[in-house]
Scaffold this motif. Sequence first.
Motif, PDB file in Angstrom:
ATOM      1  N   GLY A 128      25.223  25.958 -24.188  1.00  0.00           N
ATOM      2  CA  GLY A 128      24.595  26.808 -24.949  1.00  0.00           C
ATOM      3  C   GLY A 128      23.927  26.255 -26.236  1.00  0.00           C
ATOM      4  O   GLY A 128      22.876  26.703 -26.740  1.00  0.00           O
ATOM      5  N   LEU A 129      24.770  25.580 -26.684  1.00  0.00           N
ATOM      6  CA  LEU A 129      24.487  24.899 -28.121  1.00  0.00           C
ATOM      7  C   LEU A 129      23.266  24.107 -28.051  1.00  0.00           C
ATOM      8  O   LEU A 129      22.326  24.025 -28.843  1.00  0.00           O
ATOM      9  CB  LEU A 129      25.444  24.321 -28.630  1.00  0.00           C
ATOM     10  N   MET A 130      23.393  23.343 -26.998  1.00  0.00           N
ATOM     11  CA  MET A 130      22.315  22.642 -26.704  1.00  0.00           C
ATOM     12  C   MET A 130      20.774  23.133 -26.566  1.00  0.00           C
ATOM     13  O   MET A 130      19.904  22.573 -27.045  1.00  0.00           O
ATOM     14  CB  MET A 130      22.436  21.537 -25.323  1.00  0.00           C
ATOM     15  N   PHE A 131      21.169  24.199 -25.695  1.00  0.00           N
ATOM     16  CA  PHE A 131      20.049  25.262 -25.573  1.00  0.00           C
ATOM     17  C   PHE A 131      19.549  26.017 -26.720  1.00  0.00           C
ATOM     18  O   PHE A 131      17.915  25.712 -26.937  1.00  0.00           O
ATOM     19  CB  PHE A 131      20.374  26.229 -24.273  1.00  0.00           C
ATOM     20  N   VAL A 132      20.255  26.349 -27.467  1.00  0.00           N
ATOM     21  CA  VAL A 132      20.068  26.932 -28.573  1.00  0.00           C
ATOM     22  C   VAL A 132      19.322  26.112 -29.719  1.00  0.00           C
ATOM     23  O   VAL A 132      18.320  26.495 -30.334  1.00  0.00           O
ATOM     24  CB  VAL A 132      21.289  27.702 -29.494  1.00  0.00           C
ATOM     25  N   GLY A 133      19.893  24.938 -29.682  1.00  0.00           N
ATOM     26  CA  GLY A 133      19.396  24.028 -30.692  1.00  0.00           C
ATOM     27  C   GLY A 133      17.994  23.435 -30.198  1.00  0.00           C
ATOM     28  O   GLY A 133      17.113  23.486 -31.181  1.00  0.00           O
ATOM     29  N   VAL A 134      17.596  23.183 -28.889  1.00  0.00           N
ATOM     30  CA  VAL A 134      16.572  22.752 -28.543  1.00  0.00           C
ATOM     31  C   VAL A 134      15.537  23.918 -28.738  1.00  0.00           C
ATOM     32  O   VAL A 134      14.285  23.732 -29.164  1.00  0.00           O
ATOM     33  CB  VAL A 134      16.724  22.148 -27.160  1.00  0.00           C
ATOM     34  N   MET A 135      15.936  25.114 -28.183  1.00  0.00           N
ATOM     35  CA  MET A 135      15.017  26.175 -28.278  1.00  0.00           C
ATOM     36  C   MET A 135      14.734  26.766 -29.569  1.00  0.00           C
ATOM     37  O   MET A 135      13.703  27.009 -29.925  1.00  0.00           O
ATOM     38  CB  MET A 135      15.751  27.453 -27.574  1.00  0.00           C
TER      39      MET A 135
ATOM     40  N   PHE B 269      31.897  35.316 -24.235  1.00  0.00           N
ATOM     41  CA  PHE B 269      32.776  34.478 -25.214  1.00  0.00           C
ATOM     42  C   PHE B 269      32.243  33.246 -25.606  1.00  0.00           C
ATOM     43  O   PHE B 269      32.370  33.080 -26.782  1.00  0.00           O
ATOM     44  CB  PHE B 269      34.418  34.276 -24.368  1.00  0.00           C
ATOM     45  N   SER B 270      31.740  32.606 -24.844  1.00  0.00           N
ATOM     46  CA  SER B 270      30.974  31.508 -25.055  1.00  0.00           C
ATOM     47  C   SER B 270      29.771  31.513 -26.140  1.00  0.00           C
ATOM     48  O   SER B 270      29.510  30.889 -26.882  1.00  0.00           O
ATOM     49  CB  SER B 270      30.576  30.424 -23.827  1.00  0.00           C
ATOM     50  N   PHE B 271      29.248  32.763 -25.717  1.00  0.00           N
ATOM     51  CA  PHE B 271      28.025  33.065 -26.469  1.00  0.00           C
ATOM     52  C   PHE B 271      28.617  33.635 -28.022  1.00  0.00           C
ATOM     53  O   PHE B 271      27.841  33.097 -29.098  1.00  0.00           O
ATOM     54  CB  PHE B 271      27.509  34.359 -26.150  1.00  0.00           C
ATOM     55  N   GLY B 272      29.699  34.006 -28.088  1.00  0.00           N
ATOM     56  CA  GLY B 272      30.280  34.336 -29.361  1.00  0.00           C
ATOM     57  C   GLY B 272      30.336  32.858 -30.134  1.00  0.00           C
ATOM     58  O   GLY B 272      30.303  32.997 -31.440  1.00  0.00           O
TER      59      GLY B 272
ATOM     60  N   THR C  26      22.392  33.390 -20.828  1.00  0.00           N
ATOM     61  CA  THR C  26      23.759  33.464 -20.523  1.00  0.00           C
ATOM     62  C   THR C  26      24.110  34.652 -19.542  1.00  0.00           C
ATOM     63  O   THR C  26      25.175  34.386 -18.686  1.00  0.00           O
ATOM     64  CB  THR C  26      24.589  33.502 -21.915  1.00  0.00           C
ATOM     65  N   PHE C  27      23.484  35.968 -19.654  1.00  0.00           N
ATOM     66  CA  PHE C  27      23.751  36.945 -18.748  1.00  0.00           C
ATOM     67  C   PHE C  27      23.460  36.558 -17.345  1.00  0.00           C
ATOM     68  O   PHE C  27      23.933  37.019 -16.371  1.00  0.00           O
ATOM     69  CB  PHE C  27      23.181  38.103 -19.082  1.00  0.00           C
ATOM     70  N   ILE C  28      22.135  35.919 -17.528  1.00  0.00           N
ATOM     71  CA  ILE C  28      21.498  35.437 -16.207  1.00  0.00           C
ATOM     72  C   ILE C  28      22.483  34.305 -15.187  1.00  0.00           C
ATOM     73  O   ILE C  28      22.839  34.449 -14.218  1.00  0.00           O
ATOM     74  CB  ILE C  28      20.244  35.020 -16.196  1.00  0.00           C
ATOM     75  N   VAL C  29      23.148  33.433 -16.101  1.00  0.00           N
ATOM     76  CA  VAL C  29      24.122  32.392 -15.573  1.00  0.00           C
ATOM     77  C   VAL C  29      25.228  33.202 -15.254  1.00  0.00           C
ATOM     78  O   VAL C  29      25.796  32.954 -13.995  1.00  0.00           O
ATOM     79  CB  VAL C  29      24.239  31.510 -16.755  1.00  0.00           C
ATOM     80  N   GLY C  30      25.753  34.081 -15.830  1.00  0.00           N
ATOM     81  CA  GLY C  30      27.105  34.713 -15.578  1.00  0.00           C
ATOM     82  C   GLY C  30      26.892  35.600 -14.110  1.00  0.00           C
ATOM     83  O   GLY C  30      27.764  35.332 -13.366  1.00  0.00           O
ATOM     84  N   ARG C  31      25.710  36.144 -14.254  1.00  0.00           N
ATOM     85  CA  ARG C  31      25.353  36.935 -13.055  1.00  0.00           C
ATOM     86  C   ARG C  31      25.336  36.026 -11.700  1.00  0.00           C
ATOM     87  O   ARG C  31      25.738  36.395 -10.608  1.00  0.00           O
ATOM     88  CB  ARG C  31      24.020  37.739 -13.162  1.00  0.00           C
ATOM     89  N   LEU C  32      24.378  35.006 -11.871  1.00  0.00           N
ATOM     90  CA  LEU C  32      24.063  34.114 -10.817  1.00  0.00           C
ATOM     91  C   LEU C  32      25.544  33.491 -10.474  1.00  0.00           C
ATOM     92  O   LEU C  32      25.724  33.170  -9.239  1.00  0.00           O
ATOM     93  CB  LEU C  32      23.044  32.999 -11.127  1.00  0.00           C
ATOM     94  N   ALA C  33      26.353  33.077 -11.353  1.00  0.00           N
ATOM     95  CA  ALA C  33      27.429  32.079 -11.048  1.00  0.00           C
ATOM     96  C   ALA C  33      28.537  33.008 -10.532  1.00  0.00           C
ATOM     97  O   ALA C  33      29.307  32.425  -9.658  1.00  0.00           O
ATOM     98  CB  ALA C  33      28.014  31.603 -12.487  1.00  0.00           C
TER      99      ALA C  33
END
Lengths: 235, 791
Positions: free
Chosen positions: B437-444, B716-719, B763-770
């Motif tokens: 997520g941090l990598m994603f957020v940083g790059v995004m 939680f990871s999003f937090g 993150t919700f999409i990942v959570g749902r797909l996972a």
Amino acid sequence: MIELKEVMKRYGSGKKSFTALSVDTEIRAGEFAVITGRSGSGKSTLLNILTGIDRPTSGEVKVLGHTITGYSESEMAEWRGKTIGIVFQFFQLIPNLTVLENILLPMDLVQKKRKAGSKDTALSLLDKVGMSGHANKMPSELSGGEQQRAAIARSLANNVPILVADEPTGNLDSENTAAVLGLFSDLAREGMTIIMVTHEQESIKGATRQIVLKDGVIMQDSAIMRGGHEFGAIR
Amino acid sequence: MGLLGKKARRDLLGNRRRIMTALFAMVLGTVVWGAFMFVREMINREIDAEYAAIVPASATIVVDRADENLLALLDRFEDISGYEVGAAHELAMYRTDGKLKKVWLFSSPNYAQRKINIVTSLEGSFAPASGEVLLDSDALGVAGAKMGDCITIRRSDGTTRPYKITGLVNDLSQHPPSIHDNVYVYVSPETLDEMNLSMNRVDYIVTGDMYDRTRIWEVSQALIQTLDDSGYPVSAIQVSNTPGISMHAEEYKGLLFIVQVFSVAAFLFGCIIMSSLFSTILAGQSKQIGILKSIGAKTQNITRAYLGAAMLLIACNLAVSFPLSCLAARGLSIFFMSIGNMKIHNFSIPIGLYILFCAAGIVIPFLLASMPIRRGLKVTVKEAVNGLGTGARLVKKNAIASLLKNKISRPVLLSLRGAMENRRRFSMNVAMLTLGGLMFVGVMGTVISINMAVLKSVGARHFDYQVMTGLYAQEETIARAIDGHENIADYEIWGAASGQIVYDNGNIGGTFGFSAVPADTALYKPDVIAGRWLEPGDTNAVVVSFEFFEDEPDFALGDHLSFRVGGAAHEFKIVGILKEIGDSSVYVNKDGFEQLVPEQARRSSINISTHYTGGRRTAMYNSIMESISDSGIPILHAVTRSDNQKIVSSHFSTTLQSFLVVAILSVIVAGIGLATTMSVQVNERACEIGILKAIGANSKQVFSIITAESNFTCLFSFGICLALGIPFTLLATQVIGVSILQIPLAFSPFVIVAALGIWLVVTFIVGRLASGKAAKRAAGMTVKKALAVEP
């Protein structure tokens, strides 16, 4: 209250198929029926069919006037939550919920909105089974007997009319066995219909009816006097 | 040992689906890491080798005419060890869709014989005949043509003529034409003559250290002086900031380094998922392990058996990952090199790197797998055989769940506690998702920041078309050509010229484009990051882009500097710095410009704003171009607003896309980790699911409980991402934006909020797909089947 009309459960197919259960009986409201029999006699199969956990190969199961055999899995779960409380041999409390939460859980599952008095009801149920001091404990902190009493309290959570117990004392010492059976007797006296599977002769004390199964067929079906003495054959 | 090994292998292969998922995650992580490690090695080597192979010039000078006398002068000039005469002229071409594109027309007496700034033939002819052209292969897209097509070139006299493309070449001495939206055309000296153009450029190599910038400047100044004295004034000089090194080398090195750091995370995620698999297997086998111990098996023997099984999986991973990494590296290196208009010829990778790949591919997963194996085998006989019934699971109270227990429903509470029950597993998933997520957020965050900066920079230009003319046109003539068109909102005529810096010691420096803008311009509202914008009455004030200082780092705001414009040097003062991306123009006041620069050195740029958008704007563009042409004004080239945005964005898009791809891959691997965990959780808690159903939970409720568990882990990871997102995004924008792409990015709360918002959705999409598959399985379990599963 519970009607089993020509209920048959067969396993396998062709020449290898065999009949695990073939019964036709009725359990009336307020009865404390005990189902006994040797291992493999069909006790658990009967109980599973009564609770909708398993489906008969043929025949009809009617509970409180509703034929449950045609219910889908979801309808069955909903019906079960509102109608039947189940007590298992290994207690089967949800390990990561406290005792109180375990009792509140069936209420949350059945009710669309949590009722204001749910917690009080749960606490009174705990009180009823003698577990009022253990409400906030985790199941792993309880003894076997305590876990089973909590499980009984959970089975009563939705004020169900029927309680089904599968070898509820099979994993308990004599003292806890007596306490659990005492609880069942009290509930039966209050008008609840109780169906209990057991292989322990001692456990039929307090029951009002005994159904003995052998090879999936009812061999004996008799009324029992309070105190465990046979009262008279029903059929 | 043999039978124990067999048992361990069977335990491993017991759940094919889970094994395949873990192996897939491992392969994905290993391939991402391995491929980028190989790519980095290949590109770092090949970019230098490719560039060295063209024998890049030490410097290039532009003169009016490179005739035989000039060649004689060059021959006599001792500090030059070699030179190539050629031509470079700015023209325009019409695409088949009517769009005008800037053309750089090059010529060389003999392309095949060039020894400096070598041009490579890729396809077709290498000696264009009259009426034929060669095209840089990277410019085909810009020209909208293919080999064998004719392109219509607009010559300096305003006439047009079709030229057939008979060959494709690769010219590494120039910037990639596709990035700059230019077309590079190569013609013979005869065709150059036909076009009334002259040879005007000399690429040369200095004696001594040919790529020592100081030496190059010393020699070049002396050469310029000599040529000036001999009647060959030098109008421009090009000396690279890093002579002898590809203009892309530093950018590639920075990009690939960071991408590789990211890819290490993907590799570690894959290994952690494998470790988690063994943790699950061992948990499921605890009873059997107890029995094995009770019949005399030593912990050491069982450990070896399971480590052997781990090695089997590691070997499978390497067997698949190694060739895939090599293949992916090949493809990626071709792709990355093609962005810089380069070709890769040598795909070899040093044996040491292969050894490193294999060693890390064995050691790291082995160490990570050995941890749960050793931990799982600590189980005693007594502990193992006592595990009956779900009540036997020792679950401790959970602080978060206790805090929320009166605020959320029991099923949600169950999800929450279920998610956190196995702390190690939960922590692992949270760590992977957080890192991803941090990598994603940083790059995004960097992507958003840069896009915002680009949009702001492009948006500062309030005109739809910018038409550059070949001469300083009369304003009345331009007005006549434009005024006939309806729906023109506004237009301004700016001046343009090129000027060279003249240093205090008299030396000539780099060449810059001058834009002479009315101080009260309504069509350009730039972002002034320091100093001020032009004011009416300014004559010697210049405003420059921050990019100016990349070429001229010794200057600063407030400094005075001299530019030679139109043959004479004039002193200017830097009064402002703009945040203008993709351009290092020098802005001067138009009135002052007209006073300073002689008319023959000036050109005009016509900046037009319309009321139209989309297709109608394109149609109007064609019509305006036609009117300007018909009025006799030679058009050099024209850029539309969308072209401009595309050109500016294309400078960064590949770098940002590369980071995004690796960040997304890391998120995918982390998602696979979560999916594996959810599958394991459902297996472990089948009995509990049965009870839930037995006490009234329907399939939908069970599905929701499992999905909520996964979503809770993600949330939680999003937090954590929320807490670390701000510093991490700032770090990422600094490292990627400022250090690699060299764009000053200002902190914007919007960027953080937008990046975190996107991550929340992801993150919700990942959570749902996972959790989808596991939740569906749990929902579909019958009570009977679920209760039959031994916990």
